[in-house]
Write an enzyme that holds these catalytic residues in place. Structure first.
Site, PDB file in Angstrom:
ATOM      1  CE  LYS A 186      -3.530   2.352   2.486  1.00  0.00           C
ATOM      2  NZ  LYS A 186      -4.685   2.401   3.768  1.00  0.00           N
ATOM      3  NE  ARG A 195      -3.429   7.468   7.351  1.00  0.00           N
ATOM      4  CZ  ARG A 195      -4.815   7.883   6.479  1.00  0.00           C
ATOM      5  NH1 ARG A 195      -4.670   7.821   5.380  1.00  0.00           N
ATOM      6  NH2 ARG A 195      -5.675   8.410   7.319  1.00  0.00           N
ATOM      7  CE  LYS A 230      -6.264   1.919  -0.773  1.00  0.00           C
ATOM      8  NZ  LYS A 230      -7.275   1.949   0.570  1.00  0.00           N
TER       9      LYS A 230
END
Length: 331
Positions: free
Chosen positions: A200, A221, A252
């Site tokens: 991700k 993040r 992702k």
């Protein structure tokens, strides 16, 4: 340049008709390969449109039933549930409350689906924390990996108790798969599957999603999601998650990371998922609304490209609509 063998070598023969193209197509789309992400918002009396995602809404628990019915009727492989609570705090208390909106949504979806598809639930704290990060913070504002794992284990148990068939670990904490797998097995939920968001990336394409979940994120993040510049790192993350017991791994976003998806699909011993994220959805819808692309063809082609790169199933906000087109096409 003159064709040295006129009439002998003609690849175009295999494209000459719709029937021939259908016969020789290398990649198929089928509704069972599609998973519909669904948002449920606590406190609503009717579905609320999401401005940055035209056609997508925050559901009530009641309207969730209709979305699940539609997904089952369309033959989708599953639904992935995300929830927006009315009250948030530093540790995401509502994520583990049996009365929390996500766990109530799981129970509703499971009852409504009646085994007709896989009810999946997002296992992450970002929707439930007042700071918007995917984990518990230290006093100086860093995400505390190991303290977060304790919360993830509790969240997994709450989701399993609510009836989830699969938990989707999207937080990108080190060791999350092993901790959650051990917690589920130790509590007798050994048949609940674990989907690891193994690769991700810290992507700009999540913007509309943060609108959809009314994100409280402060900062970014990048300390726990993957650097978009890195390709080999994804293989390492996938290998770790598989070793820890992941049943499915995910890449992702999807379309901007098709090279990574192809790498993972070529080596993974477990099924591979990919997520056509909110930004991808929003771009397609905006361009179609402006008349710049053919909407149906572009949606079909985008999901087909994800399948062609190697995804066994695709999470897409277009899932139910696309499944309807596929059903018409097959008649």
């Amino acid at each position: 340049m003159t064709n040295p063998n006129p009439g002998r070598i003609r690849p175009r023969r295999l494209r000459a008709s719709a029937a021939m193209r259908r016969l020789t197509s290398e990649t198929d789309l089928h509704p069972r390969r599609l998973v519909l992400p669904v948002f449920v918002r606590e406190g609503l009396t009717e579905p609320r449109p999401i401005p940055s995602m035209p056609g997508v809404v925050q559901h009530t628990l009641e309207s969730l039933k209709g979305a699940v019915d539609g997904a089952v009727g369309a033959g989708l492989g599953g639904v992935m549930l995300f929830a927006v609570p009315e009250v948030r705090d530093a540790t995401g208390t509502q994520a583990t409350s049996s009365d929390g909106i996500l766990n109530r949504a799981i129970a509703v979806a499971t009852a409504q689906a009646a085994g007709g598809l896989v009810v999946q639930a997002d296992l992450c704290l970002d929707e439930f924390t007042d700071h918007g990060h995917c984990g518990v913070l230290t006093p100086d504002g860093r995400v505390d990996n190991d303290a977060t794992l304790v919360r993830y284990a509790d969240m997994a148990l709450a989701q399993a108790a609510a009836g989830a068939d699969l938990v989707g670990l999207s937080g990108m904490m080190d060791g999350q798969v092993g901790v959650v797998r051990d917690a589920l097995d130790g509590a007798g939920y050994d048949e609940v599957a674990v989907l690891a968001y193994a690769a991700k990336y810290a992507s700009a394409f999540y913007g509309p999603f943060r609108d959809a979940v009314e994100s409280q994120l402060q900062g970014d993040r990048r300390t726990y999601q993957l650097d978009p510049a890195n390709r080999r790192e994804a293989a390492r993350e996938v290998a770790i998650d598989v070793a820890e017991g992941a049943d499915i791994v995910m890449v992702k976003p999807a379309m901007s990371y098709l090279d990574v998806l192809a790498d993972v699909a070529a080596t993974s011993p477990v099924p591979v998922a990919a997520y056509a994220v909110s930004g991808e959805y929003a771009m397609l819808e905006a361009a179609a609304a402006a008349g710049w692309i053919e909407r149906e063809r572009a949606i079909y082609e985008s999901v087909l490209s994800i399948r062609r790169a190697g995804a066994d199933h695709v999470l897409t906000y277009h899932a139910t609509e696309l499944a309807g087109w596929l059903a018409e096409e097959s008649r």
